[in-house]
Design a protein around this motif. Structure first.
Motif, PDB file in Angstrom:
ATOM      1  N   ASP A  18      -5.945  -8.870  -0.214  1.00 12.15           N
ATOM      2  CA  ASP A  18      -7.223  -9.412   0.253  1.00 12.15           C
ATOM      3  C   ASP A  18      -8.013  -8.431   1.134  1.00 12.15           C
ATOM      4  N   ASP A  19      -7.542  -7.200   1.241  1.00 13.82           N
ATOM      5  CA  ASP A  19      -8.282  -6.133   1.926  1.00 13.82           C
ATOM      6  C   ASP A  19      -8.525  -6.420   3.403  1.00 13.82           C
ATOM      7  N   THR A  20      -7.666  -7.229   4.026  1.00 13.87           N
ATOM      8  CA  THR A  20      -7.779  -7.488   5.456  1.00 13.87           C
ATOM      9  C   THR A  20      -6.607  -6.824   6.175  1.00 13.87           C
ATOM     10  N   VAL A  21      -6.741  -6.675   7.481  1.00 13.31           N
ATOM     11  CA  VAL A  21      -5.670  -6.093   8.276  1.00 13.31           C
ATOM     12  C   VAL A  21      -4.876  -7.211   8.932  1.00 13.31           C
ATOM     13  N   ASP A  22      -3.578  -7.198   8.669  1.00 10.36           N
ATOM     14  CA  ASP A  22      -2.653  -8.145   9.286  1.00 10.36           C
ATOM     15  C   ASP A  22      -1.475  -7.312   9.771  1.00 10.36           C
ATOM     16  N   VAL A  23      -1.368  -7.115  11.084  1.00  6.63           N
ATOM     17  CA  VAL A  23      -0.330  -6.233  11.603  1.00  6.63           C
ATOM     18  C   VAL A  23       1.073  -6.752  11.291  1.00  6.63           C
ATOM     19  N   ARG A  24       1.215  -8.047  11.085  1.00  4.35           N
ATOM     20  CA  ARG A  24       2.528  -8.592  10.707  1.00  4.35           C
ATOM     21  C   ARG A  24       2.932  -8.120   9.322  1.00  4.35           C
ATOM     22  N   VAL A  25       1.973  -8.034   8.411  1.00  6.81           N
ATOM     23  CA  VAL A  25       2.267  -7.538   7.062  1.00  6.81           C
ATOM     24  C   VAL A  25       2.673  -6.066   7.133  1.00  6.81           C
ATOM     25  N   LEU A  26       1.953  -5.277   7.936  1.00  8.85           N
ATOM     26  CA  LEU A  26       2.316  -3.869   8.103  1.00  8.85           C
ATOM     27  C   LEU A  26       3.718  -3.746   8.693  1.00  8.85           C
ATOM     28  N   ALA A  27       4.010  -4.505   9.735  1.00  6.20           N
ATOM     29  CA  ALA A  27       5.336  -4.446  10.357  1.00  6.20           C
ATOM     30  C   ALA A  27       6.427  -4.832   9.364  1.00  6.20           C
ATOM     31  N   ASP A  28       6.196  -5.865   8.577  1.00  4.79           N
ATOM     32  CA  ASP A  28       7.180  -6.279   7.570  1.00  4.79           C
ATOM     33  C   ASP A  28       7.393  -5.188   6.529  1.00  4.79           C
ATOM     34  N   ALA A  29       6.315  -4.527   6.114  1.00  2.00           N
ATOM     35  CA  ALA A  29       6.424  -3.450   5.126  1.00  2.00           C
ATOM     36  C   ALA A  29       7.247  -2.286   5.682  1.00  2.00           C
ATOM     37  N   VAL A  30       6.972  -1.919   6.928  1.00  2.00           N
ATOM     38  CA  VAL A  30       7.734  -0.824   7.548  1.00  2.00           C
ATOM     39  C   VAL A  30       9.205  -1.205   7.664  1.00  2.00           C
ATOM     40  N   ARG A  31       9.483  -2.421   8.112  1.00  2.00           N
ATOM     41  CA  ARG A  31      10.883  -2.863   8.215  1.00  2.00           C
ATOM     42  C   ARG A  31      11.577  -2.815   6.858  1.00  2.00           C
ATOM     43  N   SER A  32      10.871  -3.231   5.808  1.00  2.00           N
ATOM     44  CA  SER A  32      11.495  -3.250   4.478  1.00  2.00           C
ATOM     45  C   SER A  32      11.791  -1.846   3.959  1.00  2.00           C
TER      46      SER A  32
END
Length: 107
Positions: free
Chosen positions: A16-30
């Motif tokens: 959806d082209d928005t910034v969600d820092v939780r999504v970024l954090a989850d991606a880094v953790r994965s």
């Protein structure tokens, strides 16, 4: 040792082209990196909720050692200028970052 390079697209999600820092954090953790190189990193940009995306990624991966380097200072569409290296942590900037779980001998 797991080395990862990740273009974070200013922290935007692909769906959806928005910034969600939780999504970024989850991606880094994965990704579970030991050393992480980030490209297209926002710091204190309005479009990314004024977040420090390097700090978000560092916390997510448990990296006590990290550095952000601005390529551009200011905000997109308004005051973009080439970074000088004299930018302050509270200044809006865009650039690259390197993060490590291991002690870094030198930057």
């Amino acid at each position: 040792m797991r080395l990862v390079s990740f273009n974070i697209l200013n922290g935007r999600t692909l769906h959806d082209d928005t910034v969600d820092v939780r999504v970024l954090a989850d991606a880094v953790r994965s990704l579970d990196p030991d050393v992480l190189a980030l490209q297209e990193v926002d710091r204190n940009q309005q479009r990314s909720g004024r977040a420090d995306l390097t700090a978000v990624a560092a916390e997510a991966m448990g990296a006590p050692h990290h550095r952000f380097v601005a390529a551009l200072a200011g905000s997109p569409g308004a005051t973009w200028t080439a970074a000088t290296g004299r930018e302050q942590p509270e200044d809006a900037a865009y650039g690259i970052a390197l993060l490590s779980r291991f002690e870094v001998a030198g930057w």
